[in-house]
Design a protein around this motif. Structure first.
Motif, PDB file in Angstrom:
ATOM      1  N   GLY A  49      -1.963 -12.563  -1.855  1.00  0.00           N
ATOM      2  CA  GLY A  49      -1.040 -11.549  -2.344  1.00  0.00           C
ATOM      3  C   GLY A  49      -0.625 -10.479  -1.353  1.00  0.00           C
ATOM      4  N   LEU A  50      -1.267 -10.410  -0.186  1.00  0.00           N
ATOM      5  CA  LEU A  50      -0.867  -9.415   0.806  1.00  0.00           C
ATOM      6  C   LEU A  50       0.428  -9.865   1.465  1.00  0.00           C
ATOM      7  CD1 LEU A  50      -3.765  -8.448   0.273  1.00  0.00           C
ATOM      8  CD2 LEU A  50      -3.959  -7.926   2.711  1.00  0.00           C
ATOM      9  N   LYS A  51       1.491  -9.036   1.374  1.00  0.00           N
ATOM     10  CA  LYS A  51       2.819  -9.445   1.813  1.00  0.00           C
ATOM     11  C   LYS A  51       3.122  -9.080   3.258  1.00  0.00           C
ATOM     12  CE  LYS A  51       4.604  -8.834  -2.899  1.00  0.00           C
ATOM     13  NZ  LYS A  51       5.558  -8.081  -3.762  1.00  0.00           N
ATOM     14  N   ARG A  52       2.500  -8.004   3.760  1.00  0.00           N
ATOM     15  CA  ARG A  52       2.835  -7.537   5.119  1.00  0.00           C
ATOM     16  C   ARG A  52       1.602  -7.428   6.001  1.00  0.00           C
ATOM     17  NH1 ARG A  52       6.217  -4.659   1.615  1.00  0.00           N
ATOM     18  NH2 ARG A  52       8.450  -4.733   2.149  1.00  0.00           N
ATOM     19  N   GLY A  53       0.644  -8.286   5.790  1.00  0.00           N
ATOM     20  CA  GLY A  53      -0.549  -8.270   6.620  1.00  0.00           C
ATOM     21  C   GLY A  53      -1.605  -7.315   6.087  1.00  0.00           C
ATOM     22  N   ILE A  54      -2.651  -7.144   6.874  1.00  0.00           N
ATOM     23  CA  ILE A  54      -3.799  -6.332   6.472  1.00  0.00           C
ATOM     24  C   ILE A  54      -3.590  -4.896   6.949  1.00  0.00           C
ATOM     25  CG2 ILE A  54      -6.293  -6.043   6.688  1.00  0.00           C
ATOM     26  CD1 ILE A  54      -6.442  -9.058   7.288  1.00  0.00           C
ATOM     27  N   PRO A  55      -3.641  -3.916   6.067  1.00  0.00           N
ATOM     28  CA  PRO A  55      -3.453  -2.523   6.488  1.00  0.00           C
ATOM     29  C   PRO A  55      -4.710  -1.967   7.155  1.00  0.00           C
ATOM     30  CG  PRO A  55      -3.932  -2.604   4.158  1.00  0.00           C
ATOM     31  CD  PRO A  55      -3.857  -4.033   4.618  1.00  0.00           C
ATOM     32  N   HIS A  64       3.842  -1.263   3.311  1.00  0.00           N
ATOM     33  CA  HIS A  64       5.269  -0.968   3.090  1.00  0.00           C
ATOM     34  C   HIS A  64       5.611   0.411   3.658  1.00  0.00           C
ATOM     35  CE1 HIS A  64       9.192  -0.889   1.160  1.00  0.00           C
ATOM     36  NE2 HIS A  64       8.897   0.325   0.691  1.00  0.00           N
ATOM     37  N   ALA A  65       4.738   1.401   3.399  1.00  0.00           N
ATOM     38  CA  ALA A  65       4.979   2.741   3.933  1.00  0.00           C
ATOM     39  C   ALA A  65       4.904   2.745   5.451  1.00  0.00           C
ATOM     40  CB  ALA A  65       3.960   3.718   3.345  1.00  0.00           C
ATOM     41  N   ARG A  66       4.000   1.940   5.985  1.00  0.00           N
ATOM     42  CA  ARG A  66       3.870   1.848   7.444  1.00  0.00           C
ATOM     43  C   ARG A  66       5.125   1.265   8.072  1.00  0.00           C
ATOM     44  NH1 ARG A  66       0.123  -2.865   8.914  1.00  0.00           N
ATOM     45  NH2 ARG A  66       2.071  -3.917   8.305  1.00  0.00           N
ATOM     46  N   ASP A  67       5.617   0.171   7.496  1.00  0.00           N
ATOM     47  CA  ASP A  67       6.804  -0.482   8.058  1.00  0.00           C
ATOM     48  C   ASP A  67       8.054   0.376   7.883  1.00  0.00           C
ATOM     49  OD1 ASP A  67       5.098  -2.523   8.618  1.00  0.00           O
ATOM     50  OD2 ASP A  67       5.757  -3.821   6.966  1.00  0.00           O
ATOM     51  N   ALA A  68       8.115   1.129   6.787  1.00  0.00           N
ATOM     52  CA  ALA A  68       9.277   1.985   6.548  1.00  0.00           C
ATOM     53  C   ALA A  68       9.346   3.128   7.543  1.00  0.00           C
ATOM     54  CB  ALA A  68       9.236   2.525   5.116  1.00  0.00           C
ATOM     55  N   ALA A  69       8.177   3.549   8.044  1.00  0.00           N
ATOM     56  CA  ALA A  69       8.142   4.661   8.996  1.00  0.00           C
ATOM     57  C   ALA A  69       8.509   4.229  10.405  1.00  0.00           C
ATOM     58  CB  ALA A  69       6.755   5.295   8.993  1.00  0.00           C
TER      59      ALA A  69
END
Length: 530
Positions: A474-480, A524-529
């Motif tokens: 379920g992780l869509k953008r990798g491991i935070p 998502h917040a990381r990629d948006a920044a």
């Protein structure tokens, strides 16, 4: 070793021969003095070059090789596994001397492991805290600059070189230490280190015995000898729990150790079942090191309950070298019935990675609730089908300790004592050169992790972030990043922290859906920044 010295010992006797002179004997004696002083390393060819006479006697020492356990890993390199004994004069090896947390000691012919220094740090902090409490509870409540009135006694059943005993006297502030080891070859080293402790101002009483630990603990029980702290740094799965408990004063502590990772991690099921009360651990399951640590603690708690004792872990430690499992256990009288709910089983689903505490009534066939809700199918008449996807079966491990591995109030006292002693600076390193052992957190970070893990809301297991990041989880953008992930879960009202057992271990009481959703929110917040 990085530095090695090849040396020959020579007889200073020479035969009278034509052309011979006393200068040859003088050259040999000078070469021998230089080697003994450690100023020169001589090969055989170089040694012969100082002996021009064919009639000079060469003293060839009798050499015997013996295997020793691996003792230390540090920046100076790995200690050799092969020790050489000779019948000639001994040359002192600089690696036989060390300094741990400011305490000098010698480890000649004795087992020593620098990676265990942090575990000894924790023992010293606990002993010092217990000594303070003993002083406060004593009738005289008197304490001078050097000695304790209150009398905390320590038994170290497997002392090795004795550095732990020395530190108990100098840093644990105890009133007496009984040092014991079954190996007669380490008695000289052990006594020498204790004498050094007294020479440096230790005022507590010390005694040394050379007895097998089983016999020693049995004798202490028969003689009604009890100690405030019984420290048993055993090897493998040697189970001395019941014998140790009998020698601890009520309200005192037992510091127990196991190094049998094959058993506690489920790779050796026979040894695990035999030594830990019929326990079972699912091998290769994620978070298996915490499972093994909890099995180790749970076994001690169960044995204590059978003896009428309430046993509570005040801190529990897993170290990757070895690996090593340790627990500091408070021993008290059991009042009323034992709370058997503190020991139980944990199951983990191999399909989705979720885990939960398994009710005793489910042990005949435990299934993953999450996968059951997804994969259950209905018969034509609408009833739940009898067959389930086999992947939803849980891998059950236990019995194990289900409550927190650490006691929050005690951990906070240890943190305060570490700051008081100045052990939180320079990354909290125990080694003389300020370096940390590979794979270990600093002492300050470790105690902080203990405090976070002591939250009673946390479950008795953790999730590995790399397992959560597997395809289909379920992780869509990798491991935070772990820190951001933990903070996101906390902001949602869940308990969460990073475990000391595994650098990729996430402990939280959040359901799997929330764990995954929190991870996706962070990434998502990381990629948006960006």
């Amino acid at each position: 070793r990085r530095r090695s010295t090849t040396f020959c010992l020579f007889s200073t006797e020479t035969h009278e021969s034509e052309g011979g002179s006393d200068r040859e004997g003088d050259a040999v004696a000078d070469a021998r003095r230089r080697v003994r002083a450690g100023r020169v390393g001589m090969t055989a060819a170089a040694a012969l070059s100082v002996m021009p006479s064919r009639d000079a006697k060469i003293f060839v020492p009798t050499v015997k090789a013996r295997r020793l356990p691996r003792r230390s890993v540090s920046r100076l390199g790995r200690m050799g596994d092969l020790a050489i004994e000779t019948q000639g004069d001994e040359v002192e090896d600089p690696d036989d001397f060390g300094v741990e947390r400011g305490v000098p000691f010698t480890r000649k012919r004795a087992f020593y492991r620098v990676e265990s220094a942090q575990a000894r740090d924790l023992a010293m902090l606990l002993a010092s805290v217990h000594s303070d409490e003993a002083v406060a509870a004593s009738s005289s409540s008197f304490r001078d600059a050097d000695r304790i009135s209150g009398g905390v006694s320590v038994l170290d059943a497997m002392s090795g070189c004795g550095v732990r005993c020395v530190r108990y006297l100098l840093q644990g502030e105890v009133s007496s230490v009984h040092a014991n080891d079954a190996d007669p070859n380490v008695m000289g080293t052990l006594s020498e280190n204790l004498a050094g402790a007294h020479a440096r101002g230790a005022t507590g009483v010390s005694s040394v015995t050379n007895v097998d630990a089983h016999r020693l603990l049995a004798k202490c029980y028969l003689d009604d000898a009890r100690y405030d702290i019984v420290d048993v740094d055993s090897f493998g799965s040697e189970n001395l729990v019941s014998a140790t408990m009998r020698c601890v004063k009520l309200g005192g502590y037992a510091y127990l150790t196991s190094t049998d990772a094959l058993a506690l991690c489920g790779k050796s099921p026979g040894a695990l079942s035999a030594n830990y009360g019929g326990a079972r651990v699912a091998p290769n399951t994620q978070g298996v090191n915490e499972i093994g640590l909890r099995v180790f603690v749970g076994d001690a708690v169960r044995i204590g309950a059978a003896m009428g004792l309430k046993v509570t872990p005040v801190f529990s430690l897993f170290h990757p070298h070895g690996p090593v499992f340790r627990a500091m256990l408070r021993v008290e009288a059991l009042k009323g019935d034992w709370d058997c709910g503190s020991v139980g089983h944990v199951g983990r689903c191999r399909a989705c990675g979720d885990a939960r505490v398994v009710d005793p009534g489910e042990l005949g066939g435990a299934f993953c609730h999450r996968c059951d809700a997804i994969r259950a199918f209905r018969d034509d008449d609408g009833s739940i089908g009898g067959a389930m996807d086999r992947r939803s079966c849980l891998e059950v491990s236990g019995p194990m300790w289900l409550r927190p591995l650490h006691e929050r109030s005690t951990v906070e006292k240890l943190r305060s004592k570490a700051a008081e002693k100045g052990w939180t600076g320079r990354e909290g390193a125990s080694a003389a050169d300020g370096t940390k052992a590979k794979g270990q957190m600093s002492l300050e970070a470790l105690l902080g992790s203990f405090a976070a893990e002591s939250d009673p809301r946390l479950p008795p297991f953790h999730h590995r972030t790399d397992e959560l990041g597997r395809s289909g989880r379920g992780l869509k953008r990798g491991i935070p990043a772990m820190k951001a992930w933990v903070e996101e879960l906390k902001s949602r009202g869940f308990a969460a922290c990073k475990t000391h057992v595994d650098s990729r271990g996430l402990k939280t009481n959040a359901p799997m859906e929330q764990i995954v959703d929190a991870a996706n929110a962070v990434t998502h917040a990381r990629d948006a920044a960006l």
